[in-house]
Design a protein around this motif. Structure first.
Motif, PDB file in Angstrom:
ATOM      1  N   PHE A  67      21.831  11.755  17.871  1.00 37.38           N
ATOM      2  CA  PHE A  67      22.376  11.558  16.531  1.00 37.38           C
ATOM      3  C   PHE A  67      22.792  12.923  16.006  1.00 37.38           C
ATOM      4  N   PRO A  68      23.746  12.953  15.076  1.00 36.53           N
ATOM      5  CA  PRO A  68      24.173  14.224  14.475  1.00 36.53           C
ATOM      6  C   PRO A  68      23.035  14.879  13.681  1.00 36.53           C
ATOM      7  N   PRO A  69      23.184  16.152  13.369  1.00 34.01           N
ATOM      8  CA  PRO A  69      22.114  16.890  12.683  1.00 34.01           C
ATOM      9  C   PRO A  69      21.725  16.313  11.321  1.00 34.01           C
ATOM     10  N   ASP A  70      22.633  15.600  10.644  1.00 36.24           N
ATOM     11  CA  ASP A  70      22.303  15.080   9.309  1.00 36.24           C
ATOM     12  C   ASP A  70      21.657  13.698   9.340  1.00 36.24           C
ATOM     13  N   VAL A  71      21.233  13.234  10.510  1.00 31.90           N
ATOM     14  CA  VAL A  71      20.645  11.894  10.621  1.00 31.90           C
ATOM     15  C   VAL A  71      19.381  11.759   9.770  1.00 31.90           C
ATOM     16  N   THR A  72      19.240  10.586   9.162  1.00 34.57           N
ATOM     17  CA  THR A  72      17.995  10.241   8.481  1.00 34.57           C
ATOM     18  C   THR A  72      17.547   8.870   8.969  1.00 34.57           C
ATOM     19  N   PHE A  73      16.243   8.697   9.009  1.00 32.43           N
ATOM     20  CA  PHE A  73      15.617   7.444   9.418  1.00 32.43           C
ATOM     21  C   PHE A  73      14.806   6.932   8.239  1.00 32.43           C
ATOM     22  N   GLU A  88      11.968  -1.851  12.134  1.00 31.67           N
ATOM     23  CA  GLU A  88      13.173  -2.217  11.395  1.00 31.67           C
ATOM     24  C   GLU A  88      13.480  -0.991  10.551  1.00 31.67           C
ATOM     25  N   LEU A  89      14.623  -0.369  10.773  1.00 28.61           N
ATOM     26  CA  LEU A  89      14.913   0.857  10.060  1.00 28.61           C
ATOM     27  C   LEU A  89      16.388   0.992   9.751  1.00 28.61           C
ATOM     28  N   ILE A  90      16.657   1.841   8.802  1.00 35.19           N
ATOM     29  CA  ILE A  90      18.030   2.201   8.464  1.00 35.19           C
ATOM     30  C   ILE A  90      18.256   3.605   8.999  1.00 35.19           C
ATOM     31  N   ILE A  91      19.309   3.741   9.775  1.00 31.69           N
ATOM     32  CA  ILE A  91      19.693   5.059  10.288  1.00 31.69           C
ATOM     33  C   ILE A  91      21.015   5.426   9.626  1.00 31.69           C
ATOM     34  N   SER A  92      21.042   6.598   9.014  1.00 34.61           N
ATOM     35  CA  SER A  92      22.235   7.092   8.324  1.00 34.61           C
ATOM     36  C   SER A  92      22.645   8.418   8.948  1.00 34.61           C
ATOM     37  N   PHE A  93      23.955   8.601   9.118  1.00 37.55           N
ATOM     38  CA  PHE A  93      24.469   9.830   9.706  1.00 37.55           C
ATOM     39  C   PHE A  93      25.959   9.942   9.456  1.00 37.55           C
ATOM     40  N   THR A  94      26.471  11.149   9.647  1.00 36.51           N
ATOM     41  CA  THR A  94      27.910  11.367   9.646  1.00 36.51           C
ATOM     42  C   THR A  94      28.343  11.486  11.098  1.00 36.51           C
ATOM     43  N   HIS A  95      29.343  10.736  11.480  1.00 36.87           N
ATOM     44  CA  HIS A  95      29.783  10.676  12.882  1.00 36.87           C
ATOM     45  C   HIS A  95      30.569  11.948  13.222  1.00 36.87           C
ATOM     46  N   THR A  96      29.835  13.017  13.503  1.00 37.05           N
ATOM     47  CA  THR A  96      30.448  14.319  13.792  1.00 37.05           C
ATOM     48  C   THR A  96      30.317  14.735  15.245  1.00 37.05           C
ATOM     49  N   ILE A  97      29.629  13.930  16.054  1.00 37.05           N
ATOM     50  CA  ILE A  97      29.470  14.251  17.471  1.00 37.05           C
ATOM     51  C   ILE A  97      29.761  13.017  18.313  1.00 37.05           C
ATOM     52  N   LYS A  98      30.017  13.253  19.578  1.00 37.28           N
ATOM     53  CA  LYS A  98      30.153  12.184  20.556  1.00 37.28           C
ATOM     54  C   LYS A  98      28.790  11.496  20.683  1.00 37.28           C
ATOM     55  N   MET A  99      28.796  10.157  20.730  1.00 39.71           N
ATOM     56  CA  MET A  99      27.539   9.393  20.800  1.00 39.71           C
ATOM     57  C   MET A  99      27.694   8.279  21.828  1.00 39.71           C
ATOM     58  N   ASP A 100      27.653   8.643  23.108  1.00 38.04           N
ATOM     59  CA  ASP A 100      27.888   7.673  24.184  1.00 38.04           C
ATOM     60  C   ASP A 100      26.984   6.450  24.123  1.00 38.04           C
ATOM     61  N   ARG A 111      33.204  10.207   9.629  1.00 40.17           N
ATOM     62  CA  ARG A 111      32.836   9.232   8.602  1.00 40.17           C
ATOM     63  C   ARG A 111      31.323   9.010   8.547  1.00 40.17           C
ATOM     64  N   ARG A 112      30.879   8.616   7.385  1.00 40.90           N
ATOM     65  CA  ARG A 112      29.464   8.322   7.134  1.00 40.90           C
ATOM     66  C   ARG A 112      29.143   6.901   7.593  1.00 40.90           C
ATOM     67  N   VAL A 113      27.962   6.734   8.195  1.00 43.79           N
ATOM     68  CA  VAL A 113      27.499   5.435   8.678  1.00 43.79           C
ATOM     69  C   VAL A 113      26.075   5.209   8.189  1.00 43.79           C
ATOM     70  N   GLU A 114      25.818   3.984   7.735  1.00 41.68           N
ATOM     71  CA  GLU A 114      24.459   3.516   7.456  1.00 41.68           C
ATOM     72  C   GLU A 114      24.335   2.178   8.162  1.00 41.68           C
ATOM     73  N   VAL A 115      23.330   2.061   9.027  1.00 45.10           N
ATOM     74  CA  VAL A 115      23.212   0.846   9.824  1.00 45.10           C
ATOM     75  C   VAL A 115      21.748   0.487  10.032  1.00 45.10           C
ATOM     76  N   ILE A 116      21.499  -0.801  10.085  1.00 47.24           N
ATOM     77  CA  ILE A 116      20.158  -1.313  10.337  1.00 47.24           C
ATOM     78  C   ILE A 116      19.930  -1.366  11.840  1.00 47.24           C
ATOM     79  N   PHE A 117      18.819  -0.824  12.280  1.00 48.56           N
ATOM     80  CA  PHE A 117      18.411  -0.864  13.686  1.00 48.56           C
ATOM     81  C   PHE A 117      17.123  -1.667  13.804  1.00 48.56           C
TER      82      PHE A 117
END
Length: 176
Positions: A67-73, A88-100, A111-117
């Motif tokens: 995950f990018p450096p600004d990731v929060t869990f 069950e968690l929310i992961i938030s990050f800015t898509h600034t790196i490749k994430m295979d 772009r900013r992403v907030e997603v439920i994992f």
């Protein structure tokens, strides 16, 4: 109901694993895993089965691009049993790196992403035996501008907003 000791033990096992992943420590990550582990990132079908396949997955597709450096869990809930925990968690990050592992073939969008994992973690002999990882890929793609939600039963970050506040209106049924 699991004991506090069991919860603490499972928390420590999984937290050590995640911290090694976030630190980019391949050998440290692998040392937290059982002898014959498997990982499935369900939306992308990426992961591995067995020690060599897991090593390859981590070294080529996860370590250094977890995950990018600004990731929060943000933990919503954690459920325990003798042999697994479910996050069950929310992961938030800015898509600034490749994430295979999550977005194979997609270059960073900024772009900013907030997603439920949902992460299901099997534990065997105090090691991570498996991870089954689920998230709403359509929600992620909408937030990255790669999927137009118009006319489709998908939402972007509104899914996270609804988890945080279940009283928000339903986007498709208007309360009916």
């Amino acid at each position: 109901m699991p004991t506090t000791d069991l919860k603490s033990k499972l928390d420590a096992i999984f937290d050590k694993h995640v911290q090694a992943e976030l630190a980019g420590d391949l050998d440290g990550t692998l040392s937290t895993m059982a002898p014959n582990p498997h990982i499935v990132n369900i939306p992308t079908m990426l992961g591995g089965q067995g020690p060599q396949s897991i090593r390859t997955f981590y070294s080529k597709h996860l370590i250094g691009q977890f995950f990018p450096p600004d990731v929060t869990f943000e933990t919503i809930s954690r459920t325990y049993s003798e042999e697994r925990l479910v996050d069950e968690l929310i992961i938030s990050f800015t898509h600034t790196i490749k994430m295979d592992h999550m977005l194979p073939g997609i270059e960073p969008t900024g772009r900013r992403v907030e997603v439920i994992f949902i992460v299901i973690v099997g534990v065997e002999n105090d090691k991570v035996a498996y991870e089954h990882i689920l998230w709403d890929q359509a929600s992620v793609l909408v937030q990255l501008g790669l999927l137009n939600p118009e006319g489709l039963p998908v939402v972007g970050a509104d899914a996270v907003a609804k988890i945080r506040n279940p009283a928000l209106p339903d986007p498709f049924f208007n309360g009916s």
